[in-house]
Design an enzyme around this catalytic site. Structure first.
Site, PDB file in Angstrom:
ATOM      1  N   TYR A  52      -4.187   4.430  -0.581  1.00 44.78           N
ATOM      2  CA  TYR A  52      -5.437   3.906   0.054  1.00 44.78           C
ATOM      3  C   TYR A  52      -5.045   2.416   0.367  1.00 44.78           C
ATOM      4  CZ  TYR A  52      -9.982   1.045  -0.725  1.00 44.78           C
ATOM      5  OH  TYR A  52     -11.496   0.899  -0.596  1.00 44.78           O
TER       6      TYR A  52
ATOM      7  N   LYS B 200      -5.117  -8.783  -2.983  1.00 48.13           N
ATOM      8  CA  LYS B 200      -5.285  -9.270  -4.253  1.00 48.13           C
ATOM      9  C   LYS B 200      -4.672 -10.474  -4.812  1.00 48.13           C
ATOM     10  CE  LYS B 200      -6.552  -4.484  -4.687  1.00 48.13           C
ATOM     11  NZ  LYS B 200      -6.394  -3.614  -3.911  1.00 48.13           N
TER      12      LYS B 200
ATOM     13  N   ASP C 155       1.961  -1.913   3.122  1.00 50.50           N
ATOM     14  CA  ASP C 155       0.946  -1.957   2.408  1.00 50.50           C
ATOM     15  C   ASP C 155       0.825  -2.564   1.404  1.00 50.50           C
ATOM     16  OD1 ASP C 155      -1.769  -2.827   1.574  1.00 50.50           O
ATOM     17  OD2 ASP C 155      -2.553  -0.788   1.910  1.00 50.50           O
TER      18      ASP C 155
HETATM   19  C1  LIG Z   1      -7.564  -3.202  -2.711  1.00 48.76           C
HETATM   20  C2  LIG Z   1      -6.427  -2.566  -1.618  1.00 48.76           C
HETATM   21  C3  LIG Z   1      -6.879  -2.515  -0.710  1.00 48.76           C
HETATM   22  C4  LIG Z   1      -7.747  -2.905  -0.131  1.00 48.76           C
HETATM   23  O1  LIG Z   1      -7.812  -4.466  -0.579  1.00 48.76           O
HETATM   24  P1  LIG Z   1     -10.520  -4.738  -0.313  1.00 48.76           P
HETATM   25  O2  LIG Z   1      -9.871  -6.627  -0.945  1.00 48.76           O
HETATM   26  O3  LIG Z   1     -10.843  -4.177  -1.259  1.00 48.76           O
HETATM   27  O4  LIG Z   1     -10.550  -4.548   0.144  1.00 48.76           O
HETATM   28  C5  LIG Z   1      -6.090  -2.217   0.730  1.00 48.76           C
HETATM   29  N1  LIG Z   1      -4.448  -1.685   0.292  1.00 48.76           N
HETATM   30  C6  LIG Z   1      -4.622  -0.826  -1.426  1.00 48.76           C
HETATM   31  C7  LIG Z   1      -2.676  -0.688  -1.205  1.00 48.76           C
HETATM   32  C8  LIG Z   1      -4.722  -1.621  -2.468  1.00 48.76           C
HETATM   33  O5  LIG Z   1      -4.921  -1.515  -3.412  1.00 48.76           O
END
Ligand SMILES: *Cc1c(COP(=O)(O)O)cnc(C)c1O
Length: 436
Positions: free
Chosen positions: A144, A267, A239
């Protein structure tokens, strides 16, 4: 356990907010119950509006590595507030955060702040396309990367036939440029590259995928990706919105000693405030506006309050790297305790994945190292498990496909309580499904 006030608030909230929540997973849909409305978090504990207290393993879905209401994170915040909350002009604290990151995270030569993980990945992909002057990107099924159009895609019937949107409202024309490969299957990546010669701008991956439960990259997989990208002139994008500052100060790049070309953060980076960032090689980053032609902007990017809290947390992590051993230790104790419980209960079709201080229990027989295997998990069993844990004041993520989030504030007592609760919860599951 009484949840009457949460229930009332949820009914009321649904009148004004779609589904009653501002992010879908909060609705607790996949665990078949209404969410709890929170009033307070302190350390490892959450309190809801009905006065119930839980050991919290959601921790705001990752940001709270130092626990709730951390005084380390908020130190000096009143002073910042007294000077004004946003200026739309540069401030020194932005420089401090960027310098701290660039000086201490190997792949970073420059970094740009945004306000969410979604923005970070979306911007990194635009940059990869601008830099390579190519169009297509490869992502992995089960990873994701936020909710931008081009990333809400899963593989179609055949891998090479193109993906399908995972959301309504995403035009087919956009996702033809997103190719979907299989995690831990390097041949699937090679096949996509061969089928789209000289047209791949970037490969984006969660180096430690935490959005399909928790799966670990198999030996050599990330290294092979690295060499393929180097050879083919493809921008490798990690990511690290979850793994960044969590698995190691330098994230998966540090943990596995691999340098991505671009790295995305979110995060933890905001210390509990809405922050994301993307950074990497100077040559690539200098293509971002105003220096280069790749446009990306944000009215509240680098917001002083968010930067202040982010700096407090990152600076603390940098100077207290023993916390990574501490988190790993907590995760190992949970892993061992859970495994012992499963053995005692003679449960065979449940497995536990752990990478450093990250952890997830799957309701399927292990090993779990692919998205296909993850999808074989019994989510009905997870539902029972979740609710039994909640009734014993332990809050785990309300979905099978999420990992548990630990913090430095989780105590020995929390861990023992969690392991005991796990035994009783799994016993309930065992009673309902003899064949487990
Ligand atoms: C949470 C998450 C996102 C999205 O971040 P948001 O601050 O919710 O937009 C993107 N990549 C990963 C791996 C995530 O866990």
């Amino acid at each position: 356990m009484n949840h009457s006030k949460s229930k009332e608030l949820f009914i009321e909230a649904k009148k004004y907010i779609p589904g009653g929540v501002n992010s879908p997973v909060r609705a607790f849909t996949s665990v078949g119950r209404e969410p709890v409305f929170v009033t307070e978090g302190i350390g490892s504990k959450l309190t809801d509006v009905d006065g119930n207290t839980y050991v919290d393993y959601i921790c705001s879905w990752g940001p709270l590595i130092l626990g709730h209401n951390s005084k380390i994170a908020s130190e000096g915040i009143e002073k910042v507030l007294n000077h004004g909350t946003t200026f739309g002009m540069p401030t020194e604290i932005e420089l401090k955060v960027a310098r701290l990151m660039v000086e201490n995270i190997k792949p970073l030569e420059k970094v740009r702040m945004v306000s969410s993980g979604t923005e970070a990945t979306m911007s990194a992909l635009r940059l990869a396309r601008g830099y390579t002057r190519k169009n297509k990107i490869i992502k992995f099924e089960g990873c994701y990367h936020g909710h931008s159009d081009g990333l809400l895609v899963k593989s179609g019937s055949g891998m090479l036939t193109g993906g399908i949107p995972t959301s309504e409202g995403v035009p087919k024309e956009i996702i033809v440029n997103t190719l979907v490969a299989k995690y831990n299957d390097i041949e699937s990546v090679r096949a996509l590259i061969e089928a789209n010669p000289l047209d791949i701008a970037g490969i984006i991956i969660e180096p430690i995928p935490g959005n399909m439960g928790l799966v670990e990259a198999q030996d050599g997989f990330l290294n092979e990706l690295r060499s393929i990208c180097t050879k083919e002139g493809i921008v490798l994008i990690f990511d690290e919105v979850i793994s960044g500052f969590r698995i190691d100060f330098e994230g998966a790049c540090g943990y596995y000693d691999i340098e991505a070309d671009l790295v995305c953060y979110g995060k933890i980076i905001g210390g509990g405030m809405p922050v994301g960032a993307y950074g990497g090689k100077k040559e690539i980053m200098d293509m971002v506006a105003p220096l280069g032609g790749v446009y990306q902007a944000g009215t509240l990017s680098g917001n002083p309050i968010a930067m202040h809290m982010g700096f407090n947390v990152l600076n603390y992590l940098l100077h207290n790297k023993q916390i990574y051993d501490q988190l790993t230790n907590i995760a190992m104790r949970l892993e061992h305790g859970f495994k012992e419980n499963l053995q005692k209960l003679k449960i065979e079709n449940v497995s536990i994945n752990r990478v450093g201080g990250m952890l997830c229990q799957f309701f399927v027989k292990g090993p779990v190292s692919s998205y296909d295997k993850v999808m074989k998990s019994n989510t009905k069993q997870y539902l029972v498990y979740f609710n039994e844990m909640l009734n014993q004041n332990v809050l785990i993520p309300p979905a099978q496909y999420e990992c548990m989030f630990l913090s430095t504030e989780h105590t020995d007592e929390d861990i023992s309580h969690t392991i005991n609760a796990h035994y009783l919860a799994m016993k309930k599951v065992k009673n309902q499904w003899n064949e487990i």
